[in-house]
Design an enzyme around this catalytic site. Structure first.
Site, PDB file in Angstrom:
ATOM      1  N   GLU A  44       0.696  -1.376   0.099  1.00 36.70           N
ATOM      2  CA  GLU A  44       0.068   0.053   0.043  1.00 36.70           C
ATOM      3  C   GLU A  44       0.815   1.523  -0.200  1.00 36.70           C
ATOM      4  O   GLU A  44       1.954   1.418   0.658  1.00 36.70           O
ATOM      5  CB  GLU A  44      -0.954  -0.133   1.409  1.00 36.70           C
ATOM      6  CG  GLU A  44      -1.901   1.204   1.290  1.00 36.70           C
ATOM      7  CD  GLU A  44      -2.754   1.214   2.452  1.00 36.70           C
ATOM      8  OE1 GLU A  44      -3.821   1.978   2.538  1.00 36.70           O
ATOM      9  OE2 GLU A  44      -2.289   0.421   3.497  1.00 36.70           O
ATOM     10  N   CYS A  54      -6.024  -2.685   2.389  1.00 40.93           N
ATOM     11  CA  CYS A  54      -5.858  -2.769   3.786  1.00 40.93           C
ATOM     12  C   CYS A  54      -7.042  -2.871   4.703  1.00 40.93           C
ATOM     13  O   CYS A  54      -7.654  -3.644   4.749  1.00 40.93           O
ATOM     14  CB  CYS A  54      -4.828  -1.549   4.076  1.00 40.93           C
ATOM     15  SG  CYS A  54      -3.813  -1.355   5.831  1.00 40.93           S
ATOM     16  N   LYS A 108      -9.836   2.448  -2.487  1.00 34.13           N
ATOM     17  CA  LYS A 108     -10.029   2.114  -0.955  1.00 34.13           C
ATOM     18  C   LYS A 108     -11.396   2.298  -0.741  1.00 34.13           C
ATOM     19  O   LYS A 108     -11.618   3.686  -0.677  1.00 34.13           O
ATOM     20  CB  LYS A 108      -8.828   2.533  -0.023  1.00 34.13           C
ATOM     21  CG  LYS A 108      -8.932   1.892   1.162  1.00 34.13           C
ATOM     22  CD  LYS A 108      -7.774   2.612   1.967  1.00 34.13           C
ATOM     23  CE  LYS A 108      -7.496   1.882   3.367  1.00 34.13           C
ATOM     24  NZ  LYS A 108      -6.339   2.358   3.948  1.00 34.13           N
TER      25      LYS A 108
END
Length: 271
Positions: free
Chosen positions: A40, A150, A109
């Site tokens: 990331e 994540c 995300k």
């Protein structure tokens, strides 16, 4: 298929990060990986105020370089994540390129990392980032692969949606920290893998104790049965693992978690 996970150091200089990526890819090519994945924000130090400074539009210099690397080496490249700029908004975005350098997937995300752990980590991505809204699964010659970033993977609904869409492997570029990493890194990846009966690859930046956000590292690959197949320590390096995605089918036949769901009682669907 062979997966190469690259756990790289994140420099304050975007050019240095791209040069390091090229060197790291070249170093693993003798092992003939089919897919390369990285961490990331691999090209941007993980600080909220950096995201607007490092952001580029899709098709920009970083995008072009990633596409060219995939084509040069003839690999699938799941290019971690980078700050993306569009219409004044900044996204934490993961691009995927096929062996010819064509973009075949893009994930923004969905769940922004806004936490404040007493005596631990405090961070607020929403200060500068905008959330995405798409579940991402893409096709390869090996089968379908899911992708999230994540904090996204902490939400079991998202992992299940990717599995229901056919994903037999889920790629997760992630930067857990020294509070969440020791407590949750391995157990989260193992639980999502066994609950969705698919391979899961979590790829982190390397740890830098001199930086304000200290990543946990420990990039790992988990099997559909929930076992850790391979795991790194916190230092820069690579992890190359060969897997057979049909193992996900075998696990789902032996322990029919997905097919035994009571869809007459409950249902999970996207809007």
């Amino acid at each position: 298929m062979k997966i190469a996970q690259l756990q790289t150091h994140v420099f304050a200089d975007k050019t240095a990060n791209m040069a390091q990526l090229e060197t790291s890819i070249a170093a693993v090519m003798p092992e003939n990986p089919d897919l390369i994945t990285i961490g990331e924000m691999f090209n941007c130090p993980y600080v909220t105020e950096n995201f607007p400074l490092f952001a580029e539009e899709e098709g920009g210099h970083t995008w072009q370089k990633l596409s060219a690397l995939a084509a040069e080496y003839g690999v699938y490249l799941s290019a971690g994540s980078v700050p993306e700029l569009e219409d004044g908004h900044i996204y934490n975005t993961a691009y995927v390129f096929d062996r010819s350098g064509r973009q075949i997937a893009k994930h923004r995300k969905m769940h922004l990392f806004d936490i404040d752990v007493k005596g631990g980590q405090s961070f607020k991505e929403s200060d500068t980032l905008t959330a995405g809204s798409q579940v991402t699964v893409f096709d390869t010659e090996f089968g379908k692969i899911g992708l999230c970033i994540c904090f996204d993977f902490r939400f079991p609904e998202l992992g299940r949606l990717m599995a229901l869409a056919g994903a037999k492997l889920i790629l997760v570029p992630a930067a857990f920290n020294m509070t969440t990493g020791p407590a949750h890194w391995e157990i989260m990846f193992r639980s999502q893998a066994l609950n969705n009966q698919c391979f899961v690859a979590g790829t982190s930046p390397a740890r830098d104790t001199e930086f304000s956000y200290v990543a946990w590292g420990h990039s790992l690959l988990v099997s559909p049965w929930g076992g850790v197949l391979a795991e790194m320590d916190e230092t820069p390096g690579s992890l190359v693992t060969e897997i057979d995605l049909t193992d996900a089918d075998k696990t789902r036949q032996e322990l029919p978690l997905l097919s035994a769901r009571r869809t007459d009682v409950y249902e999970l669907k996207t809007i």
